[in-house]
Scaffold this active site. Sequence first.
Site, PDB file in Angstrom:
ATOM      1  N   HIS A   1      28.390 -33.770 -41.876  1.00 36.80           N
ATOM      2  CA  HIS A   1      28.256 -32.587 -42.726  1.00 36.80           C
ATOM      3  C   HIS A   1      28.893 -31.353 -42.112  1.00 36.80           C
ATOM      4  CE1 HIS A   1      25.353 -34.825 -45.198  1.00 36.80           C
ATOM      5  NE2 HIS A   1      25.700 -33.963 -46.124  1.00 36.80           N
ATOM      6  N   GLY A   2      28.936 -31.276 -40.807  1.00 37.31           N
ATOM      7  CA  GLY A   2      29.547 -30.089 -40.226  1.00 37.31           C
ATOM      8  C   GLY A   2      29.588 -30.131 -38.723  1.00 37.31           C
TER       9      GLY A   2
END
Lengths: 362, 490
Positions: free
Chosen positions: B327-328
């Site tokens: 996700h990041g």
Amino acid sequence: MNYSKWLKITISLTGIFLLVVVTVNFYIDSYGVRTSLFNPAKFQNSNRKFCATGMNQHISAPEQVFSRPQDFDSFIFGSSRTSVIDPRKMTGGKYFNMSYAVGLPSEHLAVVKAFLKKGIHIKTVVIGLDESYFSISPEQQKNQLINIMHPYITGDSLINLFYRYFCRMPKLFEISLEYKRLFKGEQKDKCITDENGMNIGWLNKEKTIIASGKPIFTKEDIRYEPTPYSNKALNESLNAIDELNILARKNNFTLIVFINPTHSHMYLHDAHGLFAAKEKIAQITDYYDFSGLNSVTTNDLAFIDEGHYRYLVGDIIIKRIFGSGNINIPIDFGVLVTKKNVNEHIRKQKLELKKYLSKTMP
Amino acid sequence: MLFNSYSFIFIFLPLAVLIYFLSCRYWPAKVARLVLLISSLIFMSLWNIYCALVLISSVLFNYLLGLTLSKAIAAANKPRKKLIFIAAIGGNILLLGFFKYTNFFLTNINDFFSAQVSLINLIIPIGISFYTFMQIAWLVDIYRNGGFRYSLIDYCLYVTFFPYVISGPIAYHKEIIPQFESENAGIFNTATLCRGIFIFTLGLFKKTAIADTLAIIANGGFDAHSALSFTEAWLTSLSFTMQLYFDFSGYTDMAIGIALLFNINIPANFNSPYKALDIREFWRRWHITLSRFLRDYIYIPFGGNRTGEIRTLINLLLTFLIAGLWHGAAWTFIFWGFLHGLALVVHRLWLKTGFHLNKFFAWILTFNFVNMAWVFFRAKNWEDAFNIIKGMAGFNGILISPHQADNPFWQKLTVIGIKFGEWRAHLPDTENFIYFLCLVMIPFVLLTKNSNQLLEKFSPNWRNALAIALLMICGLLLLNDASVFLYFRF
């Protein structure tokens, strides 16, 4: 119902609804964009009540100058604070008050350039600076409907401008304000201007203060929370002031810069950021500093609210800068700051701040 | 180009649909698919030509290695098969790692060793996380089963198909390519068009009217640099929890609707996730295509639940750590993944005890856990995250509106530390209903059908024509305030 019929009905209903909303938005003209661009003469009627949310002065102010270029050769730029300065009391030119909400130097620069491009002869430009110049970047406000600049200045098309203002869902507060304006004739505290650009929306408050001799705002408890300033916003503002200074020399007009006063309670939070900004501005140009802790900024009666000074204070500022008017100037209000005295000036202000804090917040 | 923009809705999309069906009518199906592929590449180029070039390079790299892998399997050449597979997966991970995690890695090196390695000025190609996973799935399927050889156009179209290339759903090749190749693919169908418009409109409304309104409080609260009070922190976290759902599910509805205009069914991504009564159920309802990818291509290859209980728990945790990192590139995302992994571990152990929680308490527990974990997902750094968490726990004070100061009920509560004051001082100054929209949305998501359920039951009538026209007009008129979709950054 078959699918084709459903499709036709849905598309037709969508089209009808769209047309209704756009027509209503265009008619009520919440930000005065239609009126500004197509009926600027309406601004000369000081009894009017329109623009439920307050005019977008970024559009209306330049448009008034564009429509009457021969009437003005000098301009005062600034935010809602400078909007109460009466241009008719200023000397040495035919002044128009170009103040717009949270006006930033980069915006003033763009307007001055547009005036010059339009062939408007400029004698004097006066700029009132705020602490917001050092905390707000133009990027942050370019999409706000109250702050979108005149299309001639941005190069934006009218179609795009109309799409932004009229092809949109009105906000609940706009509907509520519009209802009050249309059916109750109310338009409280909204910035509406006279033919010289001065904000006449707060004249009733001025009268109330004069009549009662009492402040009209409730002061919040005194707090000392220094606001961190953005270097990016500060540099953008300084660059714009620098470019205005160069433009002034090149086009032979006078540039006068001053820093607006704010109520002492509000000043406390901004003082530290302002010290750094003041030092840098002095390297670019001389300026009058009305901010700080002086007999005006510590007097509740001098303010409409903590961020906005009264028309009376506007008159004092004019007197200090231009020497015009029959009004007494408090001796400690408004210091001409130059490269030479800036360090001494800031040292004094820091000392005043220290004393004030030890007295009010021991 | 955003789905929620006039240029997309009124120019790009109608033109792409029109040209595609005209191509289907007058030219062979392969040419029509090429036309659709060109439309998809134009869509990507309108974002950024550089993003389109990275996408094309990735697709060609994977296609080449996928075909070679498939041939090696057909030739029963095991060493070559393994080598190609490792090269292909390694290449994808390297590409994703380079664009997405280089600066994260360098920042950590700098922090850990007090070094001063300069960060690289990289733009993360939009959609790279999604199309990399889709292609990894294809490669793994070939490695496991062989076959799955597609024409270059079909494969490229599958990966680059513009409804999902940017933010998913993560569709599998075996559910999309057969649809492209189907005989009915190019036949214009009014019923499918209506269904597409129906769900697209629901998605547009969810994004522009609900998610973007909730964003005012969520963004204001997370960007506030002051300590948030109890009410402020809860309104901020709940607003983000609802914003993320309406934003991402709104985007997915629009993607499903757009794909339907081309007669393509893409998988659903959401099934009322906030109705979940436990964390496992949540992941069966939230970002479904990511969950199944994680299960099929990470959890199961790790050994899944076939290698003993302890190993199963470790596999769960590892899978969700990877989900967090996907996700990041930030420790807060990894921590968010860890929290979810840990919750799944605890849930699995809980099931073994044989106890069952009352449905209401189970929902409260699950929803609040998810809400709390989203704080780490959204916060820019640890400081911001803990500021919100501390506020939610009441450590920054509990403030009640001063208008309630005379109310005896609230007066009594002052003994437990409740104070009267400005309860929204650190939130943006906006219309009153916006502060509480997140609370209104809780019963809404619990009691109403989701868009996929509504689509299933859709049949044309006056009532839904009127409703869709109203939602469409709201969605269109709110486009002026449009912001980008949250999941574009992943």
